[in-house]
Design a protein around this motif. Structure first.
Motif, PDB file in Angstrom:
ATOM      1  N   TYR A  65      -6.173  -7.546 -11.442  1.00 17.14           N
ATOM      2  CA  TYR A  65      -5.741  -7.575 -12.833  1.00 17.14           C
ATOM      3  C   TYR A  65      -4.289  -7.112 -12.888  1.00 17.14           C
ATOM      4  O   TYR A  65      -3.783  -6.511 -11.932  1.00 17.14           O
ATOM      5  N   ILE A  66      -3.651  -7.413 -14.010  1.00 17.39           N
ATOM      6  CA  ILE A  66      -2.226  -7.094 -14.124  1.00 17.39           C
ATOM      7  C   ILE A  66      -2.063  -5.641 -14.572  1.00 17.39           C
ATOM      8  O   ILE A  66      -2.601  -5.232 -15.602  1.00 17.39           O
ATOM      9  N   VAL A  67      -1.337  -4.891 -13.770  1.00 18.07           N
ATOM     10  CA  VAL A  67      -1.049  -3.503 -14.128  1.00 18.07           C
ATOM     11  C   VAL A  67       0.214  -3.444 -14.974  1.00 18.07           C
ATOM     12  O   VAL A  67       0.307  -2.703 -15.952  1.00 18.07           O
ATOM     13  N   ASP A  68       1.187  -4.247 -14.579  1.00 19.91           N
ATOM     14  CA  ASP A  68       2.464  -4.283 -15.290  1.00 19.91           C
ATOM     15  C   ASP A  68       2.929  -5.741 -15.278  1.00 19.91           C
ATOM     16  O   ASP A  68       3.040  -6.335 -14.199  1.00 19.91           O
ATOM     17  N   PRO A  69       3.160  -6.342 -16.408  1.00 13.25           N
ATOM     18  CA  PRO A  69       3.499  -7.764 -16.426  1.00 13.25           C
ATOM     19  C   PRO A  69       4.840  -8.075 -15.780  1.00 13.25           C
ATOM     20  O   PRO A  69       5.048  -9.168 -15.284  1.00 13.25           O
ATOM     21  N   TYR A  70       5.754  -7.133 -15.805  1.00 10.90           N
ATOM     22  CA  TYR A  70       7.018  -7.386 -15.106  1.00 10.90           C
ATOM     23  C   TYR A  70       7.612  -6.082 -14.576  1.00 10.90           C
ATOM     24  O   TYR A  70       7.845  -5.137 -15.314  1.00 10.90           O
ATOM     25  N   ASP A  71       7.824  -6.107 -13.260  1.00 15.62           N
ATOM     26  CA  ASP A  71       8.514  -4.965 -12.653  1.00 15.62           C
ATOM     27  C   ASP A  71      10.013  -5.172 -12.814  1.00 15.62           C
ATOM     28  O   ASP A  71      10.455  -6.055 -13.547  1.00 15.62           O
ATOM     29  N   GLU A  72      10.806  -4.420 -12.080  1.00 11.84           N
ATOM     30  CA  GLU A  72      12.263  -4.504 -12.252  1.00 11.84           C
ATOM     31  C   GLU A  72      12.820  -5.883 -11.904  1.00 11.84           C
ATOM     32  O   GLU A  72      13.894  -6.257 -12.342  1.00 11.84           O
ATOM     33  N   ASN A  73      12.060  -6.639 -11.090  1.00 17.37           N
ATOM     34  CA  ASN A  73      12.520  -7.985 -10.729  1.00 17.37           C
ATOM     35  C   ASN A  73      11.845  -9.066 -11.574  1.00 17.37           C
ATOM     36  O   ASN A  73      12.022 -10.253 -11.316  1.00 17.37           O
TER      37      ASN A  73
ATOM     38  N   ILE B  34       0.148  -6.297  -9.721  1.00 21.85           N
ATOM     39  CA  ILE B  34      -1.306  -6.439  -9.855  1.00 21.85           C
ATOM     40  C   ILE B  34      -2.023  -5.383  -9.018  1.00 21.85           C
ATOM     41  O   ILE B  34      -1.444  -4.793  -8.113  1.00 21.85           O
ATOM     42  N   ALA B  35      -3.262  -5.158  -9.362  1.00 18.42           N
ATOM     43  CA  ALA B  35      -4.086  -4.200  -8.616  1.00 18.42           C
ATOM     44  C   ALA B  35      -5.501  -4.742  -8.562  1.00 18.42           C
ATOM     45  O   ALA B  35      -5.902  -5.530  -9.423  1.00 18.42           O
ATOM     46  N   PRO B  36      -6.240  -4.363  -7.531  1.00 21.07           N
ATOM     47  CA  PRO B  36      -7.621  -4.863  -7.459  1.00 21.07           C
ATOM     48  C   PRO B  36      -8.480  -4.298  -8.585  1.00 21.07           C
ATOM     49  O   PRO B  36      -8.354  -3.121  -8.943  1.00 21.07           O
ATOM     50  N   VAL B  37      -9.311  -5.152  -9.122  1.00 23.52           N
ATOM     51  CA  VAL B  37     -10.188  -4.756 -10.226  1.00 23.52           C
ATOM     52  C   VAL B  37     -11.106  -3.609  -9.834  1.00 23.52           C
ATOM     53  O   VAL B  37     -11.468  -2.768 -10.648  1.00 23.52           O
TER      54      VAL B  37
END
Lengths: 731, 108
Positions: A437-445, A450-453
């Motif tokens: 699942y998405i932890v943060d939709p956009y990092d610095e780049n 994403i991280a495992p559910v």
């Protein structure tokens, strides 16, 4: 929501309904917060529309009328929601039902009357006379209940949360829909019009009615209306207890849903799964999971990127869209679109810094907060300036993501997770643990983080890897290992036959067939307890490990719960038996120097001609004994953890499952060998453990040192005479 | 005299049967689940009759029309209508003071 009641009723985006397009009227669409009808009160006091009273600010209720509850919205299948929207946007509130129900047409617009100062635009109704009887009564096909399509009109477009489109999804329709069930079959309502509810993770309206709807259990345990009554014979009861039905039975979704929204620009920018333009479009995706109400449920993770102000009391207040729009006007031109999706996202530290300063600039102009301290919430971090005015991003309770529970799109049982066995979830490629699942939709780049559910339900990487080894690599081969044991023992018997020392008889003695005590009653009973409990535990345990095992258990116990309960309790009996064995035989199982010779000769099992030195237990039995003790204790301890698994950490539980199976595998293999060695391989051995006696001949052959100890005579020798001489000399 | 008595008893029995039927069978049953024809009423509670032109240019009022048989006031207490309006309060949530009710008042 930052909108007035009037805007709620009459304003909506181009091509989309107003809020009242779905809200069916009555209640706050009809009466203000003081309980007075909007139209009557505004007629009495027109100045209210110029006041800051949110129920009347900028309104024209006196001309538009109010939205009374529209019965036809639900009870008339020909109701037109498009016409309703058109009427509402024309401010023709009290005409909306007449037009949308199709009983008449409405021409004119209060909007034109007011905004364009055109009195001739006053709405006029032309009724469809064909619907009226001669006596002036209207005849309509009003349904006593509600058609799915009427529900769908509102719950479909709101598919981000409501997911009604999924109900009749052409790609993957809900099995209940396929069986001809309707919305109101599970969500019935009485004359109070309070439809029975489920229990979602996000919504809070009338929580007192939560779980009032018909649940899976309500129908599928009683067979209500022909519902199947699944036995789940191959599913561990702990799974049925801890995992919601939907989790396994909704393995996949085929309608795009929202995954996060961003309010940075001062409006609501939705990011939809599959980057679709609208939710509800065909798109394959897999639910994530979360724990809710004590069960693991499938969810559509949804979280927001939003801006707030941390007040003096520490609470972060969300900001109005207009405030964010004003702030975006200050710094928006310096924010770049890093991921190329056409939406400039605030993701770099400098952009966040600019945003926070711009928001604080806007908030300083208003007086609605005692303290201005902007906060930017994105993913799992809340960004704000610390006391030294340095930008800091760290987790804060406001970062808590939300997941919307999923309950529609129930797939056929054959498609459920687990239909192909445990590896469906527990294997290395098992959906359940591998999904992300998405932890943060956009990092610095601008990239998604994403991280495992599995982490959301407390499954660590350690547990996942353990499962990935255990379920696909060990369990399936347990049976093969047992077959190999059978094969090897049979091969041995065929090659070497019984262990009779090359067929050469020992020198006969007159007392060869006299019996001597080998095991006392207590030893025999202990062995018997361990034997019988082990047989039960091994058979039921193997049945638990295999998909078809449930059928085997059902055959003997009528269900699969009873053997699990017995497996747990008899495991303790087995463990106690093993401890007794340890106490009574540990001295006899200690290795002695002569055991080396036994090992060197492979105990005579590979065709030796002479008895090999052996005390009460030979070296092989000693190794087996300690294996049983260590394995038995491992089974007892790991089994104890599994017995109390509900109260223990998952890492520990998964570790113990692993240990339990490995120990069981060694145990069962060892016991099979033990049975062979005490029966076919060594004739005359088997009765010893039941009657406690063996012949002296058997003792001389198999345990010569022990024979000598208990009789005081040498085990080898040609005759009774020699033995007699030997005895005399020894005296 | 006996014939009159028998006739009286027979008529009284038939009358009783009819009375019983009226009491037991609800009036809508004769429509076999279909909603019976009804008058549309405008916001003043007057009948709209397009065939005679009576109030025929006015929209009907759900409140006046449906409330003739169904309790409008009770029905609109349902949560689809109220949407949490009944619980609106400035003090609804301590943790999220901007949330004003169990519905969507004050939040998204």
């Amino acid at each position: 929501m930052d909108i007035t009641v009037w805007q709620w009723a009459t304003t909506g985006p181009e091509g989309k309904p107003t809020c009242a397009g779905c809200h069916p009227g009555g209640g706050p669409m009809e009466f203000d917060r003081d309980g007075q009808r909007y139209d009557e009160r505004l007629t009495e006091k027109p100045s209210l529309s110029d006041s800051l009273y949110g129920d009347y600010y900028g309104s024209h209720w006196d001309k538009s009328g109010v939205l009374e509850a529209d019965c036809f919205m639900c009870h008339l299948s020909s109701y037109s929601f498009e016409t309703r929207t058109e009427q509402l946007k024309n401010w023709n509130l009290k005409w909306a039902s007449t037009a949308a129900s199709g009983i008449g047409t409405v021409e004119g617009s209060i909007y034109d009357v007011v905004d364009n100062n055109d009195p001739s635009a006053e709405p006029k109704v032309t009724y469809n006379k064909r619907l009226f009887n001669e006596d002036g009564k209207i005849v309509l096909d009003i349904k006593p209940t509600v058609d799915d399509n009427n529900c769908m009109q509102c719950h479909g477009p709101a598919d981000m949360k409501k997911r009604a489109f999924s109900w009749h999804d052409e790609v993957n329709p809900d099995v209940h829909s396929q069986q001809g069930m309707h919305c109101v079959d599970c969500h019935p309502a009485g004359m109070d019009h309070n439809f029975a509810k489920g229990h979602t993770t996000i919504e809070t309206l009338r929580d007192d009615l939560d779980n009032s709807m018909r649940s899976c259990k309500d129908c599928h345990t009683e067979g209500y209306r022909g519902a199947t009554i699944p036995k789940h014979v191959n599913i561990p009861p702990s799974h049925l207890k801890d995992i919601a039905c939907e989790t396994c039975h909704i393995p996949q979704k085929h309608r795009a849903a929202g995954q996060f929204f961003d309010t940075t620009h001062g409006n609501l920018h939705w990011d939809i799964i599959g980057k679709k333009e609208a939710w509800g479009k065909p798109e394959d995706w897999y639910p994530a999971y979360m724990k809710f109400d004590g069960k693991i449920i499938p969810i559509n993770p949804i979280f927001g990127i939003w801006w707030g102000n941390r007040e003096k009391n520490g609470i972060v207040y969300p900001l109005f869209a207009r405030e964010l729009a004003a702030a975006w006007g200050i710094y928006g031109s310096r924010v770049t679109d890093d991921n190329g999706d056409g939406f400039a996202e605030v993701n770099k530290r400098e952009e966040i810094r600019l945003g926070l300063k711009a928001v604080e600039t806007v908030l300083h102009k208003s007086s609605r907060f005692e303290q201005v301290h902007a906060v930017f919430i994105k993913g799992d971090k809340a960004w704000e300036f610390n006391q030294d005015s340095l930008l800091v991003g760290k987790w804060d309770p406001v970062c808590k993501g939300r997941g919307f529970s999923i309950s529609h799109n129930v797939a056929p049982a054959e498609m459920a997770l687990g239909a192909n066995g445990c590896p469906d979830c527990h294997g290395y490629n098992g959906e359940f643990f591998k999904r992300t699942y998405i932890v943060d939709p956009y990092d610095e780049n601008g990239n998604q983080v994403i991280a495992p559910v599995r982490k959301t339900i407390g499954i660590s990487d350690y547990s996942y890897n353990l499962c990935a080894i255990h379920f696909p690599l060990i369990r399936p081969y347990m049976g093969i290992v047992l077959i190999i044991i059978f094969f090897v023992t049979t091969l041995h018997f065929t090659s070497f036959g019984p262990h009779d020392f090359g067929g050469r008889p020992l020198h006969p003695r007159s007392d060869d067939y006299e019996r001597i005590d080998r095991f006392n009653l207590f030893e025999r009973l202990t062995h018997l307890f361990v034997l019988f409990t082990f047989i039960f535990l091994a058979l039921t345990g193997l049945a638990f490990a295999y998909r078809g095992g449930g059928r085997f258990l059902e055959l003997f116990f009528g269900n699969t719960v009873t053997p699990r309960v017995w497996h747990g309790w008899l495991g303790f009996v087995f463990g106690i038996g093993v401890l007794f064995m340890l106490l009574q035989w540990w001295r006899d199982a200690m290795l002695i120097p002569s055991d080396k010779e036994w090992v060197r000769n492979f105990g005579g099992y590979l065709g030796g001609h002479d008895p090999v030195p052996a005390d009460r237990f030979n070296a092989g039995q000693k190794v087996y004994f300690w294996t049983v003790i260590i394995g038995g204790i491992a089974l007892l301890l790991s089994g104890t953890v599994l017995f109390f698994r509900e109260h223990l950490p998952l890492n520990l539980v998964f570790t113990c499952i692993f240990i339990h199976y490995i120990a069981a595998l060694f145990g069962v293999s060892g016991v099979l060998s033990h049975v062979y060695l005490s029966t076919g391989a060594n004739p005359g051995t088997f009765p010893a453990i039941f009657v406690g006696k063996v012949t002296k001949l058997w003792a001389r052959r198999h345990h010569p040192l022990w024979y000598e100890k208990i009789t005081g005579k040498p085990a080898s020798g040609s005759s009774d005479h020699q033995n007699q001489n030997h005895s005399d000399e020894s005296k | 005299m006996k014939a009159k008595k028998k006739l009286f008893i027979a008529l009284a029995g038939i009358l009783l049967l009819f009375t019983f039927q009226i009491l037991v069978i609800p009036p809508t049953a004769s429509f076999a689940g279909k909603h019976p024809p009804f008058y549309l009423l405008n916001s003043e509670g007057d009948i709209i009759n397009p065939l005679t032109g009576e109030n025929a240019d006015q929209p009907y009022s759900t409140y006046n029309t449906c409330d003739m048989c169904h309790s409008y006031d009770d029905i609109v207490q349902g949560y689809h209508f109220q949407m949490g309006a009944k619980s609106v309060s400035d003090h609804y949530s301590k943790e999220q003071p901007w949330v004003l009710s169990d519905g969507m008042f004050g939040k998204f």
